[in-house]
Structures are given as C-alpha cells and as structure tokens.
Design an enzyme around this catalytic site. Structure first.
Site, PDB file in Angstrom:
ATOM      1  N   ARG A   1      10.192 -10.545   5.375  1.00 28.27           N
ATOM      2  CA  ARG A   1       8.869 -10.604   4.744  1.00 28.27           C
ATOM      3  C   ARG A   1       8.643 -11.955   4.100  1.00 28.27           C
ATOM      4  NH1 ARG A   1       8.881  -5.907   0.527  1.00 28.27           N
ATOM      5  NH2 ARG A   1       7.254  -7.203  -0.346  1.00 28.27           N
TER       6      ARG A   1
ATOM      7  N   ALA B   1       0.964   4.312  -1.469  1.00 32.62           N
ATOM      8  CA  ALA B   1       0.133   4.242  -2.681  1.00 32.62           C
ATOM      9  C   ALA B   1      -0.937   5.326  -2.670  1.00 32.62           C
ATOM     10  CB  ALA B   1      -0.509   2.859  -2.787  1.00 32.62           C
TER      11      ALA B   1
ATOM     12  N   ASP C   1       6.391   7.361  -5.142  1.00 31.79           N
ATOM     13  CA  ASP C   1       7.608   6.971  -4.409  1.00 31.79           C
ATOM     14  C   ASP C   1       8.869   7.639  -4.945  1.00 31.79           C
ATOM     15  OD1 ASP C   1       6.208   5.353  -2.708  1.00 31.79           O
ATOM     16  OD2 ASP C   1       7.149   3.473  -3.326  1.00 31.79           O
TER      17      ASP C   1
END
Ligand SMILES: Cc1cc2nc3c(=O)[nH]c(=O)nc-3n(C[C@H](O)[C@H](O)[C@H](O)COP(=O)(O)OP(=O)(O)OC[C@H]3O[C@@H](n4cnc5c(N)ncnc54)[C@H](O)[C@@H]3O)c2cc1C
Length: 256
Positions: free
Chosen positions: A32, A162, A149
């Site tokens: 990433r 989310a 989460d």
C-alpha cells in the site's frame, strides 16, 4: 453497558470471548502507498491521472490486482497491490515494504503501472489476515457488546467494514431505545441476533469479489465487460438497517 468498538486489534474481544482469537493468514498481502502528486504531474505519462480531479483505475492479472486512485481533487495518490503471500504472520502483519518486490509482481504489465510505482517514496507491506466469524459478540451477561471491526473484520475487497460498523451502531441504538433501561441485556442480545447473519454474508463478499478478479474468466469478460465490475448489490446497499431493527425487535426479544 460497555461497547467494545476498539477495532481490528480489539482487547474487548478477549473479554467477551474469554480467550484470545488469533487472526489467520488469508494467503494474500497488500502493498500500500499514499503520496503527493508532485512527481506524477512532472511526467507526461502520468500527469493525466492528477490534472482533472480524482480518478480511479484498476489492473487485474492472474491472482493479483492493482488499484490506483487520486484523491483530494488529484492532489494525493494512493495505490494498493493485492497479491499472493504465504509469509508467517505470527510476528507482525504490517511493516515497511520493498519496491523491488512490487516490481517483481508487475513485471511485463502495462508500463504505466511501473511509471506510477516509480513515483512512490515508500510502501507498507500489509498482510491480509482474517478471522472466522466469532461465536458471539456479546458477553455472557449481556453487558459488553462488540461493534465494528472488533466483532467482524472485513477484507478490503468487500469495502464494507466502515459501513457495517455504522449499521451496528444504528441497530444497537434502536435496540437499547426499544428495550429501555430495564431491558439492557435482552436488547444487547437482540442487537447480535439482528446483525449476525447479515454481517457474515457481507463478510463473504470480500472473498467473492477477490476471486471474481483474481480468477477471472477472461473470455466471459470479453463478451460482458461489466461482469468484472465491483459488485454493488442491492441487498447490501438498499438495506435500511434502522427500519429493519424497528420491525424485528419485538419478535426477537420475545423468542429469546
Ligand atoms: C486501506 C483501507 C481501506 C478501507 N476502505 C473501506 C471502504 O472503502 N469502505 C468501508 O466501508 N470500509 C473500508 N475500510 C474499513 C474501515 O476502515 C473499518 O472497517 C472501520 O474503520 C472499522 O471501524 P471501527 O470503528 O470498528 O474501528 P476503527 O476505525 O479501527 O476504530 C477503533 C478505534 O478504537 C481505538 N482504540 C483501539 N484500542 C483502544 C484502547 N485500548 N483504548 C482506547 N481506544 C482504542 C483506535 O485508536 C480507533 O480509533 C478500509 C480500511 C482500510 C485499512
């Protein structure tokens, strides 16, 4: 009551389960990166990504995908490269990555991918871990509830972590309001019962979308290019979690 909304590395999870639930390797990892557009706009091959607002592009190969987007009206750049990875996750599952490893994965790809990666100052090597659905999100006496989460981590290919955390919050609020101060444990259990199956089904889409891309049938895609698009399914997007909780609450509390 206590709400354990402490994310993927939750400590509250252990309190609710009574044991440590370790993550497992998914067999995939993501390189990433996030960086400014300053070098991208100097290069004629890449400046078009940043000049006219935000863009989103993807490249898919055998068991690998590369997504590149520009954010904040083209000012920032972000990419993720999801690929096979069998590294041991016991020690750590997020650490600095090496660009040489990225070049190995995208060797022989569209040269524009290399042109993007070359502008990247640093990357994170982020092992994708997952958990089997937890047996419960609520403590034995109905006084601690996990949310988001901490209860149910999602793979990035679902793009739903989310939103499902927010649905949890809405449903828990409806249940607590409907159950009143004297009915807290029953309301908290109703929250779990209302949410559990839906969340497990949405979690699965992280795997199905990844497999749709990583194991694509390219003859089918040539005939129907839309078949490779990220699924936007009505049962996920057109669901009114608040209304549903209002509708089913009484029945669920009665059954329990
Ligand atoms: C790169 C990336 C892309 C994503 N893209 C999407 C997307 O497109 N769509 C989508 O829906 N989701 C997406 N997600 C997932 C989403 O970010 C998470 O699912 C979501 O943030 C979970 O919310 P949460 O409140 O449960 O946990 P978190 O957002 O992790 O919040 C937990 C909070 O608890 C705090 N905390 C932890 N431990 C303690 C402690 N002991 N004491 C006090 N505070 C503590 C943390 O600091 C944190 O602020 C993405 C995630 C990543 C990493």
């Amino acid at each position: 009551m206590v709400i354990g909304a402490d994310g993927v590395r939750s400590k509250a999870r252990e309190l609710v389960l009574g044991y440590v639930d370790k993550p497992k390797s998914s067999g995939y990892a993501v390189f990433r990166a996030w960086f400014s557009n300053k070098d991208m706009i100097q290069d004629p091959r890449t400046k078009h990504f940043c000049e006219n607002g935000d863009t989103f592009n993807g490249w898919i190969g055998p068991d690998v995908h590369f997504l590149f987007s520009t954010i904040k009206n083209g000012q920032d750049c972000c990419w993720v490269l999801t690929h096979k990875d069998d590294a041991d996750i016991e020690e750590s599952w997020s650490f600095p990555g090496k660009l040489e490893d990225v070049y190995k994965v995208i060797e022989d790809w569209d040269p524009i991918c290399k042109a993007i990666v070359e502008k990247t100052p640093s990357i994170v090597d982020w092992k994708l871990v997952y958990r089997d659905p937890l047996p419960r999100w609520v403590s034995e006496h109905g006084r601690i509830a996990l949310l988001g989460d901490s209860a149910h981590p999602f793979l990035p290919t679902s793009a739903q972590g989310a939103t499902q955390a927010m649905e949890d919050g809405v449903v828990l609020a409806v249940c607590l309001k409907r159950g009143g101060k004297n009915g807290v444990p029953a309301s908290v259990r109703a929250y779990q019962d209302i949410r559990y199956e839906r969340v497990c089904a949405v979690q699965k889409t992280g795997e199905t979308t990844r497999d749709l891309w990583h194991k694509a049938d390219w003859e089918k895609v040539a005939k129907d290019p839309a078949s490779i698009q990220m699924p936007r399914e009505d049962w996920i997007f057109r669901f009114d979690a608040e209304r549903n909780a209002e509708e089913v609450f009484s029945k669920i509390v009665e059954v329990n």
